[in-house]
Scaffold this motif. Structure first.
Motif, short mmCIF file in Angstrom:
data_model
loop_
_atom_site.label_atom_id
_atom_site.label_comp_id
_atom_site.label_asym_id
_atom_site.label_seq_id
_atom_site.Cartn_x
_atom_site.Cartn_y
_atom_site.Cartn_z
N ALA A 69 0.84 -1.20 0.00
CA ALA A 69 0.00 0.00 0.00
C ALA A 69 0.87 1.25 0.00
N GLY A 70 2.00 1.20 0.72
CA GLY A 70 2.92 2.34 0.70
C GLY A 70 3.48 2.57 -0.68
N TYR A 71 3.85 1.50 -1.37
CA TYR A 71 4.35 1.64 -2.74
C TYR A 71 3.28 2.19 -3.67
N MET A 223 -6.55 -5.69 3.79
CA MET A 223 -6.93 -4.32 3.42
C MET A 223 -6.75 -3.36 4.59
N ILE A 224 -7.01 -3.83 5.81
CA ILE A 224 -6.75 -3.00 6.98
C ILE A 224 -5.27 -2.78 7.15
N ALA A 225 -4.47 -3.84 6.91
CA ALA A 225 -3.01 -3.69 6.94
C ALA A 225 -2.55 -2.70 5.88
N GLY A 226 -3.18 -2.73 4.71
CA GLY A 226 -2.85 -1.78 3.65
C GLY A 226 -3.18 -0.35 4.04
N LEU A 227 -4.28 -0.17 4.74
CA LEU A 227 -4.65 1.16 5.23
C LEU A 227 -3.56 1.71 6.14
N ALA A 228 -3.06 0.85 7.05
CA ALA A 228 -1.98 1.26 7.94
C ALA A 228 -0.71 1.57 7.16
N GLY A 229 -0.40 0.75 6.15
CA GLY A 229 0.80 0.97 5.35
C GLY A 229 0.74 2.24 4.54
#
Length: 343
Positions: A69-71, A223-229
Motif C-alpha cells: 500500500a505504501g508503494y 486491506m486494513i493492513a494496507g490502510l496502515a501501510g
C-alpha cells in the motif's frame, strides 16, 4: 449473539480514548508523531489478529500488504505535489485486497505449518520483487515528497502535513478498524470463522463454507493492513522493500501474542507496549534488542494470555476471552444462512 462490555471496561476504554484525543494538545510534536506511528502499528497488529486469533491462521505476509500500500501511494504521488487522497487511498487498499485475494486463494488450500511457509514465501516474493528490480527504486526505495491531499471544492479538508491533523486522521482510522473488527467477530460471520478455527471438520459438516469465510477474513485483514501501510508511508515520506519483509511480519506477530489474541484491543495494546519499550531501551542501552527480547520472553512466561490477562486480573470480566469461548461453543446455533450472508 452480542456481548456487552462490563462498565469498568467501558470506563477504561473511554478514558483511553479521551487521553488519545487530548494528547496532541498537551504533548510536544515528537510524541505526537511517535503516537501516530504506534497507532499505525497497532492497526497492523489488529488486522493480523483477525486471521491469527479469530481464524487460527498464522500469516507471515501481512508486512507485504502493509508495504505494498505504501508503494501504491508512491506510484500515485506526483513529484510536484501530493497525491489525491480520495483517489490514492481507495486504489491502494483495493490493490492490496486484490493481491491478498490471489495469495489467500492459494495459501488457504494448505494447513498448519504449510500455510505459514506459503504465506512467508509469498511475502518474500513481493519483497524481492521490489528489492531486485528497478520498480519503486529497487533496494533504495521510493521517496514521497508530499503527503496525500484530501480536498473538497478546492479547499483542504485536513492538512496531513501538520502532525496534529495527521494524528487525528490516524486515530479515526484506528477507531474505525476496531469497530469493524469488533462487529465482524461478533457477527455470524465471526462465529463461523471461530468455529472453523476450533473444529474445521465439524464446521464443514454443519454446512459452513470454510474456505470462503477464511478467504474473506484474509482479504479484509490485508486491506486494513494496507490502510496502515498507506498512512505509514505518508508519515515518513519513504517506502522501501524492508517494509514488506518477514522481519516486520514476525514483529507484528509478537505484538499480537504480547497483547493477547482473544481480544480485539489486545493487539493494539501489545503494539503500543512493544513500540514504547523499544523507544525507551534505544535511548538507554547500546544492546537494546537483547534486553527487549528478554523482557518479551519474561512477559510471555508471566502472562501466557498476553497483557489482556493482566487487564482481566485487575478488572474481572474485562477480557474478551470468556466471550470468545462462549461464541465458539454455541456456534452450532448460528444459522448457516446467516453466516453465508456475511461472506
Amino acid at each position: 449473539m452480542i456481548h456487552s462490555s462490563p462498565p469498568a471496561t467501558n470506563a477504561l476504554i473511554a478514558a483511553a480514548l479521551a487521553a488519545a484525543l487530548a494528547l496532541p494538545l498537551l504533548a510536544p510534536g515528537y510524541y505526537v508523531q511517535f503516537a501516530s506511528k504506534a497507532m499505525l502499528m497497532g492497526m497492523l497488529a489488529l488486522s493480523l489478529n483477525l486471521v491469527v486469533g479469530y481464524g487460527g491462521l498464522v500469516s507471515l505476509c501481512h508486512a507485504a500488504f502493509f508495504g505494498l500500500a505504501g508503494y501504491m501511494l508512491g506510484f500515485l504521488s506526483p513529484e510536484s505535489g501530493g497525491a489525491s487522497g480520495w483517489l490514492s487511498l481507495p486504489v491502494a487498499v483495493l490493490a492490496v485486497g486484490a493481491v491478498a485475494a490471489i495469495i489467500g486463494a492459494l495459501s488457504l488450500r494448505t494447513r498448519g505449518i504449510y500455510f505459514i511457509m506459503v504465506t512467508l514465501a509469498f511475502g518474500e516474493m513481493l519483497f524481492y520483487f521490489f528489492h531486485d528490480t528497478k520498480i519503486g527504486g529497487g533496494s533504495d526505495g521510493l521517496y514521497i515528497y508530499f503527503k496525500p491531499e484530501f480536498t473538497v471544492a478546492g479547499s483542504i479538508l485536513f492538512d496531513l502535513e501538520k502532525a496534529n491533523a495527521f494524528y487525528y486522521v490516524v486515530l479515526l482510522c484506528l477507531v474505525g478498524a476496531v469497530l469493524l473488527i469488533r462487529a465482524l467477530v461478533r457477527s455470524p460471520f465471526g462465529h463461523a470463522l471461530a468455529a472453523a478455527r476450533d473444529n474445521e471438520r465439524r464446521a464443514l459438516s454443519l454446512g459452513f463454507p470454510v474456505f470462503r469465510i477464511r478467504l474473506a477474513a484474509f482479504v479484509i485483514s490485508a486491506m486494513i493492513a494496507g490502510l496502515a501501510g498507506y498512512f505509514s508511508a505518508a508519515q515518513f515520506g519513504f517506502v522501501a522493500p524492508q517494509m514488506l519483509g518477514w522481519h516486520l511480519s514476525a514483529s507484528v506477530l509478537v505484538m499480537v501474542v504480547l497483547g493477547g489474541m482473544s481480544s480485539v484491543l489486545g493487539p493494539i495494546v501489545g503494539a503500543i507496549a512493544l513500540i514504547g519499550l523499544e523507544e525507551v531501551l534505544k535511548s538507554s542501552f547500546e544492546h537494546w534488542k537483547l534486553i527487549k527480547g528478554l523482557v518479551v520472553i519474561g512477559l510471555v512466561f508471566a502472562l501466557p494470555g498476553g497483557l489482556q490477562q493482566l487487564a482481566a486480573m485487575l478488572l474481572p470480566g474485562s477480557s474478551d476471552e470468556s466471550n470468545a469461548k462462549a461464541d465458539t461453543t454455541k456456534v452450532v446455533a448460528v444459522p448457516v444462512g446467516k453466516a453465508l450472508n456475511h461472506v
